[in-house]
Design an enzyme around this catalytic site. Structure first.
Site, PDB file in Angstrom:
ATOM      1  N   SER A   2       4.829 -39.050  -2.588  1.00  0.00           N
ATOM      2  CA  SER A   2       5.638 -40.082  -3.257  1.00  0.00           C
ATOM      3  C   SER A   2       6.961 -39.495  -3.761  1.00  0.00           C
ATOM      4  O   SER A   2       7.990 -40.163  -3.738  1.00  0.00           O
ATOM      5  CB  SER A   2       4.858 -40.748  -4.397  1.00  0.00           C
ATOM      6  OG  SER A   2       4.686 -39.873  -5.475  1.00  0.00           O
ATOM      7  N   ASN A   3       6.929 -38.233  -4.195  1.00  0.00           N
ATOM      8  CA  ASN A   3       8.199 -37.610  -4.608  1.00  0.00           C
ATOM      9  C   ASN A   3       9.126 -37.419  -3.410  1.00  0.00           C
ATOM     10  O   ASN A   3      10.333 -37.646  -3.507  1.00  0.00           O
ATOM     11  CB  ASN A   3       7.934 -36.270  -5.307  1.00  0.00           C
ATOM     12  CG  ASN A   3       7.523 -36.470  -6.749  1.00  0.00           C
ATOM     13  OD1 ASN A   3       8.349 -36.794  -7.601  1.00  0.00           O
ATOM     14  ND2 ASN A   3       6.242 -36.304  -7.037  1.00  0.00           N
ATOM     15  N   ASN A  54      10.310 -26.561  -8.104  1.00  0.00           N
ATOM     16  CA  ASN A  54       8.990 -27.207  -8.114  1.00  0.00           C
ATOM     17  C   ASN A  54       8.955 -28.303  -9.180  1.00  0.00           C
ATOM     18  O   ASN A  54       9.658 -28.217 -10.189  1.00  0.00           O
ATOM     19  CB  ASN A  54       7.915 -26.161  -8.438  1.00  0.00           C
ATOM     20  CG  ASN A  54       6.506 -26.726  -8.375  1.00  0.00           C
ATOM     21  OD1 ASN A  54       6.183 -27.520  -7.480  1.00  0.00           O
ATOM     22  ND2 ASN A  54       5.669 -26.355  -9.325  1.00  0.00           N
ATOM     23  N   HIS A  70       6.150 -30.351 -11.668  1.00  0.00           N
ATOM     24  CA  HIS A  70       4.787 -30.141 -12.169  1.00  0.00           C
ATOM     25  C   HIS A  70       4.454 -31.217 -13.205  1.00  0.00           C
ATOM     26  O   HIS A  70       5.268 -31.507 -14.083  1.00  0.00           O
ATOM     27  CB  HIS A  70       4.683 -28.742 -12.785  1.00  0.00           C
ATOM     28  CG  HIS A  70       3.302 -28.415 -13.225  1.00  0.00           C
ATOM     29  ND1 HIS A  70       2.318 -28.017 -12.353  1.00  0.00           N
ATOM     30  CD2 HIS A  70       2.719 -28.465 -14.446  1.00  0.00           C
ATOM     31  CE1 HIS A  70       1.194 -27.826 -13.023  1.00  0.00           C
ATOM     32  NE2 HIS A  70       1.405 -28.091 -14.303  1.00  0.00           N
TER      33      HIS A  70
END
Ligand code: GAR
Length: 203
Positions: free
Chosen positions: A12-13, A107, A109
């Site tokens: 989805s990201n 990244n 998170h």
């Protein structure tokens, strides 16, 4: 700026990066390649639907993790990308890979690091009983989710949250934050000084 996206899951990201950056000609950002570590990662389907070249690289096909990382590095270089964006990528890199791309691996998170690093951040958050969690975007270093933090956004934990409801609200914030951070990187606005990352608004 050409970017490589690495993903293990639903993507989805990745989809938000495709829609808001890759498809926007004015962004100056192209997703040049998407690499998954599982053939079935839906992220690879999303990339193919957007016409982005994809590769699935399975760690089981390599004698060790250095060789696996080397293959990823080769693919990234074939596509001439400047930054590696991890979007739900669940494998750790070995130190030589991290050193090679220092401050060029980003990244996302699903917690406010340094709380709840690792692969189970959302269940760990619920188990611990904290009232506020959130999203962290950071550069990757040799540790597990320990690299210099670029941006964080808080998310309230509700009394009746379960893993799914909490993760869904975290993802709303992820989808706002990640494209913004990648744009900052592309515009040269991120300056790393030791553990600190300064966002220079007028770079
Ligand atoms: C995201 O919530 C991301 O923060 C998390 O995996 C999810 C992937 O979702 N990453 C980690 O937990 C990394 N340790 P997506 O595949 O829908 O983008």
């Amino acid at each position: 700026m050409k970017i490589a996206v690495l993903a293990s899951g639903s993507g989805s990201n990745l989809q938000v990066l495709i829609d808001q950056l890759h498809r926007d000609e004015n962004s100056g950002i192209e997703i040049a390649v998407v690499i998954g570590d599982r053939k079935k990662a839906y992220a690879l389907t999303r990339a193919r639907n957007a016409g982005v070249p994809t590769y699935s690289v399975d760690a089981k096909d390599f004698p060790n993790r250095e060789a696996f990382d080397a293959e990823i590095s080769r693919l990234i270089e074939v596509h001439d990308t400047e930054v590696i964006v991890l979007a739900g990528y669940m494998k750790l890199f070995q130190p030589p890979f991290v050193r090679k791309y220092r401050n060029r691996i980003i990244n996302i998170h699903p917690s406010l690091l340094p709380a709840f690093p690792g692969a189970h951040a959302v269940p760990d958050t619920l188990k611990y009983g904290v009232k506020i969690t959130g999203v962290t975007v950071h550069f990757v270093d040799e540790g597990i989710d320990t690299g210099p933090i670029i941006a964080q956004v808080p998310v309230r934990v509700l009394d009746d949250d379960d893993e799914e409801s909490l993760h869904a609200r975290i993802q709303v914030e992820e989808h706002r934050l990640y494209p913004q951070v990648i744009k900052w990187f592309a515009e040269g606005k991120l300056k790393v000084s030791g553990r600190k990352v300064i966002v220079k608004e007028s770079a």
